[in-house]
Design a protein around this motif. Sequence first.
Motif, PDB file in Angstrom:
ATOM      1  N   PHE A 213     -37.371  31.517 -29.571  1.00 25.60           N
ATOM      2  CA  PHE A 213     -36.357  31.540 -28.522  1.00 25.60           C
ATOM      3  C   PHE A 213     -36.885  32.086 -27.197  1.00 25.60           C
ATOM      4  O   PHE A 213     -36.244  31.929 -26.173  1.00 25.60           O
ATOM      5  CB  PHE A 213     -35.131  32.360 -28.983  1.00 25.60           C
ATOM      6  N   GLU A 214     -38.033  32.748 -27.227  1.00 27.01           N
ATOM      7  CA  GLU A 214     -38.535  33.377 -26.010  1.00 27.01           C
ATOM      8  C   GLU A 214     -38.844  32.334 -24.940  1.00 27.01           C
ATOM      9  O   GLU A 214     -38.621  32.559 -23.750  1.00 27.01           O
ATOM     10  CB  GLU A 214     -39.783  34.220 -26.316  1.00 27.01           C
TER      11      GLU A 214
ATOM     12  N   CYS B 191     -46.004  20.351 -27.862  1.00 28.73           N
ATOM     13  CA  CYS B 191     -44.917  20.717 -26.944  1.00 28.73           C
ATOM     14  C   CYS B 191     -44.256  19.424 -26.463  1.00 28.73           C
ATOM     15  O   CYS B 191     -44.861  18.645 -25.726  1.00 28.73           O
ATOM     16  CB  CYS B 191     -45.482  21.524 -25.780  1.00 28.73           C
ATOM     17  N   LEU B 192     -43.036  19.185 -26.901  1.00 30.23           N
ATOM     18  CA  LEU B 192     -42.424  17.869 -26.695  1.00 30.23           C
ATOM     19  C   LEU B 192     -41.183  17.893 -25.809  1.00 30.23           C
ATOM     20  O   LEU B 192     -40.460  16.912 -25.714  1.00 30.23           O
ATOM     21  CB  LEU B 192     -42.047  17.262 -28.054  1.00 30.23           C
ATOM     22  N   SER B 193     -40.932  19.031 -25.182  1.00 33.72           N
ATOM     23  CA  SER B 193     -39.723  19.124 -24.357  1.00 33.72           C
ATOM     24  C   SER B 193     -40.062  18.864 -22.883  1.00 33.72           C
ATOM     25  O   SER B 193     -41.208  19.025 -22.457  1.00 33.72           O
ATOM     26  CB  SER B 193     -39.114  20.520 -24.535  1.00 33.72           C
TER      27      SER B 193
ATOM     28  N   GLY C 178     -37.787  15.566 -26.400  1.00 37.58           N
ATOM     29  CA  GLY C 178     -36.520  16.291 -26.391  1.00 37.58           C
ATOM     30  C   GLY C 178     -36.133  16.772 -25.011  1.00 37.58           C
ATOM     31  O   GLY C 178     -36.987  16.935 -24.136  1.00 37.58           O
ATOM     32  N   PRO C 179     -34.850  17.016 -24.794  1.00 40.67           N
ATOM     33  CA  PRO C 179     -34.378  17.541 -23.513  1.00 40.67           C
ATOM     34  C   PRO C 179     -34.677  19.035 -23.410  1.00 40.67           C
ATOM     35  O   PRO C 179     -34.871  19.717 -24.420  1.00 40.67           O
ATOM     36  CB  PRO C 179     -32.870  17.301 -23.572  1.00 40.67           C
ATOM     37  N   SER C 180     -34.707  19.521 -22.187  1.00 42.57           N
ATOM     38  CA  SER C 180     -34.979  20.948 -21.995  1.00 42.57           C
ATOM     39  C   SER C 180     -33.712  21.777 -22.111  1.00 42.57           C
ATOM     40  O   SER C 180     -33.761  22.988 -22.233  1.00 42.57           O
ATOM     41  CB  SER C 180     -35.617  21.166 -20.626  1.00 42.57           C
TER      42      SER C 180
ATOM     43  N   LEU D 101     -38.119  24.982 -30.863  1.00 43.40           N
ATOM     44  CA  LEU D 101     -37.006  24.636 -31.747  1.00 43.40           C
ATOM     45  C   LEU D 101     -37.027  23.159 -32.150  1.00 43.40           C
ATOM     46  O   LEU D 101     -36.455  22.775 -33.158  1.00 43.40           O
ATOM     47  CB  LEU D 101     -35.670  24.974 -31.073  1.00 43.40           C
ATOM     48  N   LEU D 102     -37.681  22.329 -31.336  1.00 40.57           N
ATOM     49  CA  LEU D 102     -37.732  20.891 -31.636  1.00 40.57           C
ATOM     50  C   LEU D 102     -38.696  20.585 -32.791  1.00 40.57           C
ATOM     51  O   LEU D 102     -38.589  19.546 -33.441  1.00 40.57           O
ATOM     52  CB  LEU D 102     -38.174  20.099 -30.400  1.00 40.57           C
ATOM     53  N   ILE D 103     -39.647  21.472 -33.021  1.00 41.71           N
ATOM     54  CA  ILE D 103     -40.692  21.144 -34.011  1.00 41.71           C
ATOM     55  C   ILE D 103     -40.757  22.080 -35.208  1.00 41.71           C
ATOM     56  O   ILE D 103     -41.289  21.710 -36.248  1.00 41.71           O
ATOM     57  CB  ILE D 103     -42.090  21.121 -33.336  1.00 41.71           C
ATOM     58  N   LEU D 104     -40.204  23.288 -35.070  1.00 42.18           N
ATOM     59  CA  LEU D 104     -40.422  24.283 -36.129  1.00 42.18           C
ATOM     60  C   LEU D 104     -39.803  23.903 -37.469  1.00 42.18           C
ATOM     61  O   LEU D 104     -40.198  24.427 -38.507  1.00 42.18           O
ATOM     62  CB  LEU D 104     -39.899  25.657 -35.685  1.00 42.18           C
ATOM     63  N   ILE D 105     -38.854  22.978 -37.469  1.00 42.03           N
ATOM     64  CA  ILE D 105     -38.221  22.563 -38.717  1.00 42.03           C
ATOM     65  C   ILE D 105     -39.256  22.013 -39.710  1.00 42.03           C
ATOM     66  O   ILE D 105     -39.120  22.187 -40.923  1.00 42.03           O
ATOM     67  CB  ILE D 105     -37.099  21.525 -38.456  1.00 42.03           C
TER      68      ILE D 105
END
Lengths: 266, 253
Positions: free
Chosen positions: A45-46, A65-67, A81-83, A94-98
């Motif tokens: 989240f940082e 890094c895809l945002s 992904g959107p910012s 958050l877009l990739i950690l899953i």
Amino acid sequence: MAGVHAEHRAHIQERTLRTDRWWLQPAATVFVLVSFIIYATFRAFENKHYFVEKGELISPFYSPCLSDACVEGTQLFGTLGPSSLWGFAISPALLILIFPLGFRLTCYYYRKAYYRSFWQSPPACAVAEPHKKYTGETKQPLILQNGHRWFFYAGLVFNAILTYDAFLAFHGPDGGFGMSVGTLVLLANATLLWLYSLSCHTCRHTVGGRLRHFSKHPLRYKLWTRISILNHHHANFAWVSLFGVAFADLYIRLVSTGAITNYFFF
Amino acid sequence: MARPINLRIWRGNKNGGDFHTVTVDANEGEVVLDVIHRVQATQLPDLAVRWNCKAGKCGSCSMEINGKPRLACMTRMNTFAEGETITVTPLRAFPVIRDLVTDVSFNYKKAMEIPSYAPPANLKPGEARMEQIDVERSQEFRKCIECFLCQDTCHVIRDHEENKKSFAGPRFFIRIAELDMHPLDTLRNRKRTAQESHGLGMCNITKCCTEVCPEHIRITDNAIIPMKERVVDVKYDPVRWLGSKIRKREDIS
């Protein structure tokens, strides 16, 4: 009364008669995993201090890094992904950690670790669990553990990307070819992740586990025997690679914030 | 040199029981079973204990020593600290018959539920030929001495009596794995029945069976997890399922 107190079993009141410190391992597991979860959540989240331009070091939590909001120099694979969403900034992590999270969450070793330590099912061998009912991995949501192989495949893609990141980190202070402590940190992280993935039970199964006749598939048999050796140490690789990821991220954060200097060998 | 030790033995039957503490000599090199036999010979002549080979190969003297499922004949006395009281109880997952003897017939019922080896119909006696590398995986499972320590420690039935009807247990998962990996076995639905009839999905791979196995069979890593992966192949993996439909086969040879 169920369990060890069931009818016709020896009437012994104690939950366990073990005299060793059986609680130590689950307690240590809880401590380490909770510490990692807190740190990883904070970092996810940082949304800053994940890239060091001098030396091209990117944190494994933020790669790829895809945002749209990724800092310059990190968008190696474009943006997906959107910012932000509904006015809230979304961290690229958050877009990739899953994917790495799902891989570890469904991992056969980690399942043992958290079923024992968090869910106490059982807390240790021959120590009665506190639950009245038990259905294992036969119902939702635990039946989803059977999807481990999909996270394993995704994990391989991530390993390839993080290895690429490590090679991109072969930069000197002037931007040309060189090497720094950060390069070694990313290289070690990628190596440990490969060892963790290659020692995975699903990898072992994919390579040769489903064969009935090894003799008809000598190459796969040879690979299977090598992976079986790695598989023997899967638990160790699971822990060491977890520490490796956290350390690599922490190192990059410390360099990025200026707390420490990334030493260049050449 | 003999040293006195305190042994706390559970005595009783299905109606009730209690611990009896005795002090008995233990000699250099002895195992727990030796000491139990000395108690039987000198202090408690009617103490019931099941044993046979005293060499860790028959699986008869399974009991719980200081709360851990162990073979009494393979538990050396010098592994206990000086002055430590050693607690000995019957297996706590099965009905007690008397003192240290339990009724393990649950396991024999489960054994009968597993379909036996099914060779090809045209294979005549003496004609079976297999490469060593094709059978060595299964050979590990043949080391099983049927002590049922893995069954005793498995929390699925140890802590949940009601699961006994739907769960075969680790000893029989290695039997199913052995047959499913057998190069000449022709029964093709072992994976599905492992999941649907024998309760493979109940196992949450906490590895206690592996920890207590006196033959050091890697039950979880080499039998249960490979079987779980094979079940995923036929039940939970749509890509594999589609491939099997196109190629008209369930297994890879």
